[in-house]
Write a protein that holds these residues in place. Structure first.
Motif, PDB file in Angstrom:
ATOM      1  N   TYR A 128      19.964   4.186 -15.218  1.00 28.06           N
ATOM      2  CA  TYR A 128      20.109   5.626 -15.103  1.00 28.06           C
ATOM      3  C   TYR A 128      21.522   5.997 -14.644  1.00 28.06           C
ATOM      4  N   THR A 129      22.063   7.079 -15.210  1.00 26.85           N
ATOM      5  CA  THR A 129      23.328   7.656 -14.772  1.00 26.85           C
ATOM      6  C   THR A 129      23.110   9.126 -14.452  1.00 26.85           C
ATOM      7  N   THR A 130      23.974   9.674 -13.612  1.00 19.70           N
ATOM      8  CA  THR A 130      23.790  11.037 -13.108  1.00 19.70           C
ATOM      9  C   THR A 130      23.540  12.047 -14.229  1.00 19.70           C
ATOM     10  N   GLY A 131      22.473  12.823 -14.054  1.00 20.39           N
ATOM     11  CA  GLY A 131      22.158  13.895 -14.978  1.00 20.39           C
ATOM     12  C   GLY A 131      21.452  13.465 -16.241  1.00 20.39           C
ATOM     13  N   ARG A 132      21.119  12.183 -16.357  1.00 24.38           N
ATOM     14  CA  ARG A 132      20.526  11.700 -17.604  1.00 24.38           C
ATOM     15  C   ARG A 132      19.096  12.227 -17.752  1.00 24.38           C
ATOM     16  N   GLY A 133      18.747  12.559 -18.973  1.00 26.52           N
ATOM     17  CA  GLY A 133      17.456  13.181 -19.229  1.00 26.52           C
ATOM     18  C   GLY A 133      17.579  14.696 -19.209  1.00 26.52           C
ATOM     19  N   LEU A 134      16.789  15.360 -20.045  1.00 30.26           N
ATOM     20  CA  LEU A 134      16.750  16.824 -20.101  1.00 30.26           C
ATOM     21  C   LEU A 134      18.107  17.443 -20.438  1.00 30.26           C
ATOM     22  N   ALA A 135      18.940  16.716 -21.191  1.00 32.97           N
ATOM     23  CA  ALA A 135      20.268  17.238 -21.533  1.00 32.97           C
ATOM     24  C   ALA A 135      20.162  18.510 -22.373  1.00 32.97           C
ATOM     25  N   ARG A 136      19.236  18.555 -23.309  1.00 35.00           N
ATOM     26  CA  ARG A 136      19.080  19.751 -24.147  1.00 35.00           C
ATOM     27  C   ARG A 136      18.718  20.963 -23.294  1.00 35.00           C
ATOM     28  N   GLU A 137      17.789  20.740 -22.376  1.00 36.11           N
ATOM     29  CA  GLU A 137      17.317  21.840 -21.523  1.00 36.11           C
ATOM     30  C   GLU A 137      18.419  22.297 -20.559  1.00 36.11           C
ATOM     31  N   GLN A 138      19.162  21.350 -19.998  1.00 38.89           N
ATOM     32  CA  GLN A 138      20.249  21.718 -19.094  1.00 38.89           C
ATOM     33  C   GLN A 138      21.233  22.656 -19.780  1.00 38.89           C
ATOM     34  N   ASP A 139      21.600  22.328 -21.007  1.00 38.40           N
ATOM     35  CA  ASP A 139      22.573  23.120 -21.747  1.00 38.40           C
ATOM     36  C   ASP A 139      22.003  24.489 -22.121  1.00 38.40           C
ATOM     37  N   LEU A 140      20.834  24.513 -22.753  1.00 35.04           N
ATOM     38  CA  LEU A 140      20.282  25.760 -23.266  1.00 35.04           C
ATOM     39  C   LEU A 140      19.965  26.747 -22.153  1.00 35.04           C
ATOM     40  N   LEU A 141      19.376  26.267 -21.073  1.00 39.19           N
ATOM     41  CA  LEU A 141      19.007  27.166 -19.987  1.00 39.19           C
ATOM     42  C   LEU A 141      20.239  27.771 -19.319  1.00 39.19           C
ATOM     43  N   ALA A 142      21.303  26.970 -19.146  1.00 40.70           N
ATOM     44  CA  ALA A 142      22.537  27.511 -18.567  1.00 40.70           C
ATOM     45  C   ALA A 142      23.166  28.541 -19.498  1.00 40.70           C
ATOM     46  N   ARG A 143      23.085  28.302 -20.798  1.00 37.32           N
ATOM     47  CA  ARG A 143      23.622  29.261 -21.773  1.00 37.32           C
ATOM     48  C   ARG A 143      22.832  30.569 -21.767  1.00 37.32           C
ATOM     49  N   ASN A 144      21.648  30.531 -21.235  1.00 37.32           N
ATOM     50  CA  ASN A 144      20.815  31.737 -21.157  1.00 37.32           C
ATOM     51  C   ASN A 144      20.783  32.333 -19.761  1.00 37.32           C
ATOM     52  N   GLY A 145      21.778  31.972 -18.941  1.00 30.85           N
ATOM     53  CA  GLY A 145      21.972  32.672 -17.690  1.00 30.85           C
ATOM     54  C   GLY A 145      21.275  32.109 -16.472  1.00 30.85           C
ATOM     55  N   TYR A 146      20.867  30.825 -16.519  1.00 33.60           N
ATOM     56  CA  TYR A 146      20.235  30.190 -15.367  1.00 33.60           C
ATOM     57  C   TYR A 146      21.168  29.153 -14.746  1.00 33.60           C
ATOM     58  N   ILE A 147      21.249  29.164 -13.431  1.00 31.97           N
ATOM     59  CA  ILE A 147      21.815  28.009 -12.739  1.00 31.97           C
ATOM     60  C   ILE A 147      20.812  26.875 -12.881  1.00 31.97           C
ATOM     61  N   VAL A 148      21.287  25.713 -13.273  1.00 32.65           N
ATOM     62  CA  VAL A 148      20.400  24.580 -13.524  1.00 32.65           C
ATOM     63  C   VAL A 148      20.813  23.427 -12.614  1.00 32.65           C
ATOM     64  N   ARG A 185      18.228  27.492  -1.649  1.00 28.95           N
ATOM     65  CA  ARG A 185      17.990  28.653  -0.795  1.00 28.95           C
ATOM     66  C   ARG A 185      18.927  28.668   0.413  1.00 28.95           C
ATOM     67  N   ALA A 186      19.283  27.491   0.910  1.00 29.87           N
ATOM     68  CA  ALA A 186      20.134  27.414   2.102  1.00 29.87           C
ATOM     69  C   ALA A 186      21.609  27.593   1.786  1.00 29.87           C
ATOM     70  N   SER A 187      21.978  27.435   0.523  1.00 31.49           N
ATOM     71  CA  SER A 187      23.393  27.485   0.156  1.00 31.49           C
ATOM     72  C   SER A 187      23.977  28.878   0.355  1.00 31.49           C
ATOM     73  N   ASP A 188      25.265  28.915   0.714  1.00 35.05           N
ATOM     74  CA  ASP A 188      25.948  30.198   0.846  1.00 35.05           C
ATOM     75  C   ASP A 188      26.721  30.567  -0.418  1.00 35.05           C
ATOM     76  N   ARG A 189      26.495  29.849  -1.504  1.00 31.58           N
ATOM     77  CA  ARG A 189      27.180  30.160  -2.750  1.00 31.58           C
ATOM     78  C   ARG A 189      26.619  31.463  -3.337  1.00 31.58           C
ATOM     79  N   THR A 190      27.518  32.395  -3.620  1.00 30.35           N
ATOM     80  CA  THR A 190      27.089  33.722  -4.038  1.00 30.35           C
ATOM     81  C   THR A 190      26.561  33.740  -5.473  1.00 30.35           C
ATOM     82  N   GLU A 191      26.810  32.669  -6.252  1.00 30.70           N
ATOM     83  CA  GLU A 191      26.286  32.647  -7.621  1.00 30.70           C
ATOM     84  C   GLU A 191      24.768  32.484  -7.660  1.00 30.70           C
ATOM     85  N   ILE A 192      24.184  31.963  -6.590  1.00 28.15           N
ATOM     86  CA  ILE A 192      22.765  31.605  -6.580  1.00 28.15           C
ATOM     87  C   ILE A 192      21.924  32.763  -6.067  1.00 28.15           C
ATOM     88  N   ASP A 193      20.961  33.177  -6.868  1.00 28.19           N
ATOM     89  CA  ASP A 193      19.974  34.148  -6.401  1.00 28.19           C
ATOM     90  C   ASP A 193      18.827  33.354  -5.772  1.00 28.19           C
TER      91      ASP A 193
END
Length: 342
Positions: A128-148, A185-193
């Motif tokens: 396994y390498t970082t982020g492996r699996g669900l590559a299609r979903e990671q891309d499509l969901l981010a393109r539709n306005g979700y932090i993934v 939820r704990a993050s102070d990053r303003t991009e995250i709802d």
């Protein structure tokens, strides 16, 4: 569902006090049959036991429910990719005392954006390498306005090791996913709802999502699973690993399903279907030989009996990897999240 603030999340969890399948190494391969610094930590207090109650077995759904889960210190590392729609970062976060690695896609533009935590299927941790699996979903969901946020889980990539995770039915992966939500939820990053967060899991990750929904009701707002493993871990052992030394080790520690049925009952998310509070969408192909569709039908029956909001979408002739009908399944998925997270 009404969205929960950080404070209400902790109160909700206080009051409302697995093993398996694969993404096949990547989203397009055949599955293997064998198995910025954040604010202070967000935690989910456990339910208070009655004075005479014995503490639950930690290797069980009640044990997960009773644990004070923590998630914090979400850190963005190097930029892994930059597209017209999002930027992908290597990330780490803390979950119940362990450092967990992963990837996070942040959409371009002004947030805050709703967030999704992704739980991948089984891939041998040795390859396994970082982020492996669900590559299609990671891309499509981010393109539709979700932090993934795609969690690697413990014992994978740059995450800390947990030597007992395999013999303890990989329930640690559920802790890592719960911790990912709490770290967002704990993050102070303003991009995250932080009041709009969902889960998406595939194969083994579907089982992880089941566990999170019943162990931590109120944690998220909605969940989707694709081709999930059985909610009953003994079925997964028999289907994928029976005959391997690990099964002997598991049964030596916990007993076999015949010798210790109570342990196996308490390790099953289906046993605690009445605890789920969030809407759940399940996708499953009728020709899936890796994770038989009867497993999803069993979980749906348990949830419906408990009066829960669950929907099973079936795909005639579709196998485990969702090739031909994946676009349609993702349209349904995005409509589902649009209703519950927007």
């Amino acid at each position: 569902m009404r969205l929960l603030s950080k404070a209400r999340l902790a109160v909700c969890l206080l009051l409302t006090a697995a093993v398996g399948c694969t993404d096949g190494g990547d989203d397009n391969a055949a599955p293997s049959p064998s198995p910025s610094t954040s604010a202070a930590a967000t935690s989910a207090p456990p339910p208070s036991p009655s004075p005479t109650a014995e503490p639950p077995n930690p290797v069980s759904i009640p044990g997960l429910a009773a644990r004070e889960h923590t998630g914090s210190d979400l850190r963005l590392g190097e930029v892994r990719d930059r597209t017209d729609a999002y930027t992908q970062y290597a990330v780490t976060y803390r979950a119940n005392g362990l450092t967990i690695s992963g990837l996070m896609n942040i959409p371009t533009g002004r947030g805050p954006f709703p967030a999704l935590v992704l739980a991948h299927g089984y891939i041998d941790p040795e390859v396994y390498t970082t982020g492996r699996g669900l590559a299609r979903e990671q891309d499509l969901l981010a393109r539709n306005g979700y932090i993934v946020l795609h969690s690697d889980y413990r014992n994978h990539a740059g995450s800390d090791d947990d030597p007992d995770n395999e013999v303890n039915l990989r329930l640690g992966y559920t802790e890592d996913v719960i911790g990912a939500v709490l770290a967002l939820r704990a993050s102070d990053r303003t991009e995250i709802d932080d009041e709009r967060i969902g889960l998406l899991g595939r194969s083994m990750g579907g089982g992880v999502v089941y566990n999170a929904l019943v162990a931590a009701p109120g944690l998220v707002d909605a969940a989707v699973v694709f081709a999930p493993v059985s909610s009953r871990p003994e079925e997964n052992l028999d289907h994928y690993q029976r005959g391997e030394p690990l099964v002997d080790e598991i049964e030596a520690k916990h007993g076999s399903p015949e010798d210790n049925p109570e342990f196996w009952r308490e390790a099953s998310a289906a046993t605690y279907a009445d605890r789920a509070t969030e809407p759940l969408l399940i996708h499953h192909g009728t020709a899936d030989e890796t994770c038989p569709i009867r497993w999803s039908r069993h979980m749906v029956a348990a949830l419906e009996k408990a009066g829960k909001d669950v929907e099973l979408r079936t795909y005639e002739g579709e196998g485990h990897t969702f090739y031909g009908q994946w676009p349609r399944s993702m349209e349904v998925t995005m409509d589902f999240f649009e209703r519950h997270l927007r």
